[in-house]
Enzyme design. Structure first.
Site, PDB file in Angstrom:
ATOM      1  CG  ASP A  15       8.102  -3.073   5.187  1.00 30.19           C
ATOM      2  OD1 ASP A  15       8.191  -3.362   3.973  1.00 30.19           O
ATOM      3  OD2 ASP A  15       7.295  -2.236   5.622  1.00 30.19           O
ATOM      4  CE  LYS A  37       3.666  -1.993   1.641  1.00 27.41           C
ATOM      5  NZ  LYS A  37       5.023  -1.486   1.339  1.00 27.41           N
ATOM      6  CG  ASP A  63       5.267  -0.416  -2.137  1.00 27.31           C
ATOM      7  OD1 ASP A  63       5.134   0.351  -3.106  1.00 27.31           O
ATOM      8  OD2 ASP A  63       5.279  -0.032  -0.948  1.00 27.31           O
ATOM      9  CE  LYS A  65       6.114   3.951  -2.635  1.00 29.83           C
ATOM     10  NZ  LYS A  65       6.387   2.754  -1.813  1.00 29.83           N
ATOM     11  CG  ASP A  68      13.123   4.109 -16.474  1.00 31.39           C
ATOM     12  OD1 ASP A  68      13.350   4.833 -17.462  1.00 31.39           O
ATOM     13  OD2 ASP A  68      14.009   3.481 -15.871  1.00 31.39           O
ATOM     14  CB  THR A 118       3.531  10.664   3.287  1.00 30.02           C
ATOM     15  OG1 THR A 118       4.183   9.413   3.461  1.00 30.02           O
ATOM     16  CG2 THR A 118       2.146  10.438   2.745  1.00 30.02           C
ATOM     17  NE  ARG A 208       6.869   0.562  11.192  1.00 35.01           N
ATOM     18  CZ  ARG A 208       7.202   1.836  11.044  1.00 35.01           C
ATOM     19  NH1 ARG A 208       8.292   2.309  11.639  1.00 35.01           N
ATOM     20  NH2 ARG A 208       6.448   2.630  10.311  1.00 35.01           N
TER      21      ARG A 208
HETATM   22  O1  C5P Z   1       4.988  -0.634   9.535  1.00 38.24           O
HETATM   23  P1  C5P Z   1       3.984   0.223   8.857  1.00 38.24           P
HETATM   24  O2  C5P Z   1       2.559  -0.206   9.084  1.00 38.24           O
HETATM   25  O3  C5P Z   1       4.182   1.694   9.100  1.00 38.24           O
HETATM   26  O4  C5P Z   1       4.284  -0.045   7.296  1.00 38.24           O
HETATM   27  C1  C5P Z   1       3.731   0.745   6.315  1.00 38.24           C
HETATM   28  C2  C5P Z   1       4.132   0.266   4.962  1.00 38.24           C
HETATM   29  O5  C5P Z   1       3.511   1.127   4.006  1.00 38.24           O
HETATM   30  C3  C5P Z   1       5.620   0.340   4.680  1.00 38.24           C
HETATM   31  O6  C5P Z   1       5.939  -0.759   3.818  1.00 38.24           O
HETATM   32  C4  C5P Z   1       5.819   1.641   3.978  1.00 38.24           C
HETATM   33  O7  C5P Z   1       6.844   1.598   3.018  1.00 38.24           O
HETATM   34  C5  C5P Z   1       4.479   1.841   3.288  1.00 38.24           C
HETATM   35  N1  C5P Z   1       4.099   3.260   3.152  1.00 38.24           N
HETATM   36  C6  C5P Z   1       3.916   4.109   4.219  1.00 38.24           C
HETATM   37  N2  C5P Z   1       3.550   5.397   4.069  1.00 38.24           N
HETATM   38  C7  C5P Z   1       3.349   5.860   2.876  1.00 38.24           C
HETATM   39  C8  C5P Z   1       3.510   5.038   1.764  1.00 38.24           C
HETATM   40  C9  C5P Z   1       3.871   3.721   1.949  1.00 38.24           C
HETATM   41  O8  C5P Z   1       4.076   3.723   5.355  1.00 38.24           O
HETATM   42  N3  C5P Z   1       2.959   7.112   2.755  1.00 38.24           N
END
Ligand code: C5P
Length: 233
Positions: A15, A37, A63, A65, A68, A118, A208
């Site tokens: 990200d 990802k 990713d 999502k 459509d 979520t 992260r």
């Molecule tokens: O930085 P972190 O480990 O929180 O990144 C989580 C990744 O998973 C992000 O790319 C986020 O968009 C994705 N994600 C999430 N929670 C969800 C669904 C997807 O954190 N419920």
């Protein structure tokens, strides 16, 4: 299919806003993690080039999502398949015909269904005329698997219920994973690598804690070691 190795179970969420930075990080992490990802931020800015350049360093999980009408999703999934991505997310709420179309279009890899975001509260779901998240997640997981979708994205609080509902075969991919002792960032509930695997996850998404670490390779190796320690001998 053989069980994935500890390294193959780790998905790093790249990200980052800048493709050069993401490619540099992927180059450093190559061979240390299973998947990269690529989300809407990188894909929105750089498109197919992001998949090609990151794909030189490992398998790409797109990713995006998709949600459509079935024809549009099938055609989009076919274009994304041609880029060589290995995993692609779609919204289970698109319904069985859309889910079948996604699987049909995405020949290069496996489709993963996302159930309830979520970020949605039960109050918001009621406002939308839907069930509470706990029920809706399980309902959508069943719909996706019955439509032939090979995998699901599932947050830590739902793992046990979803795995119980769908059985052992579908691939379950879990975000919100944090190495023991690290900060949860903005996640309401996190799981450790060992906890998520025990509750039924197959692949673990970590962003992260690796991407922003002073030493991302050491951070990734640390997560892989925690995964390996949790796997049955
Ligand atoms: O930085 P972190 O480990 O929180 O990144 C989580 C990744 O998973 C992000 O790319 C986020 O968009 C994705 N994600 C999430 N929670 C969800 C669904 C997807 O954190 N419920």
């Amino acid at each position: 299919m053989n069980a994935p190795t500890a390294r193959e179970r780790l998905v790093v969420a790249l990200d980052l806003p800048d493709l050069d930075e993401a490619v540099r990080l992927a180059g450093r992490l190559a061979g240390h993690v299973g998947w990269f990802k690529v989300g809407l931020e990188l894909f929105g800015a750089w498109g197919p080039e992001a998949v090609h350049r990151i794909g030189e360093h490992g398998s790409v999980f797109l990713d995006l999502k998709l949600h459509d009408i079935p024809t549009t999703v099938e055609r989009a999934a076919a274009r994304l398949s041609a880029l060589g991505a290995g995993l692609l997310t779609v919204h289970a709420g698109g319904g069985p015909a859309m889910l079948r179309a996604a699987v049909q279009g995405f020949a290069s890899g496996r489709v993963l269904a996302v159930s309830v975001l979520t970020s949605l509260s039960d109050e918001e779901l009621v406002l939308l005329g839907e069930e509470r998240a706990a029920e809706r997640v399980v309902r959508l997981a069943r719909v996706a698997v019955e439509a032939g979708v090979p995998g699901l994205v599932c947050a830590p609080p739902d793992l046990v219920r979803v795995r119980t509902a769908i059985g052992p075969d579908p691939l379950v991919v879990t975000p919100g994973v944090r190495p023991a002792g690290s900060t949860p960032d903005d996640h309401a509930r996190v799981a450790t690598p060992g906890g998520a695997l025990e509750e039924g996850a197959d692949l673990l998404v970590v962003g992260r804690p690796i991407v922003r670490a002073d030493d991302p390779v050491a951070a990734a190796d640390g997560v892989v070691a925690q995964i390996a320690a949790a796997e049955p001998a």
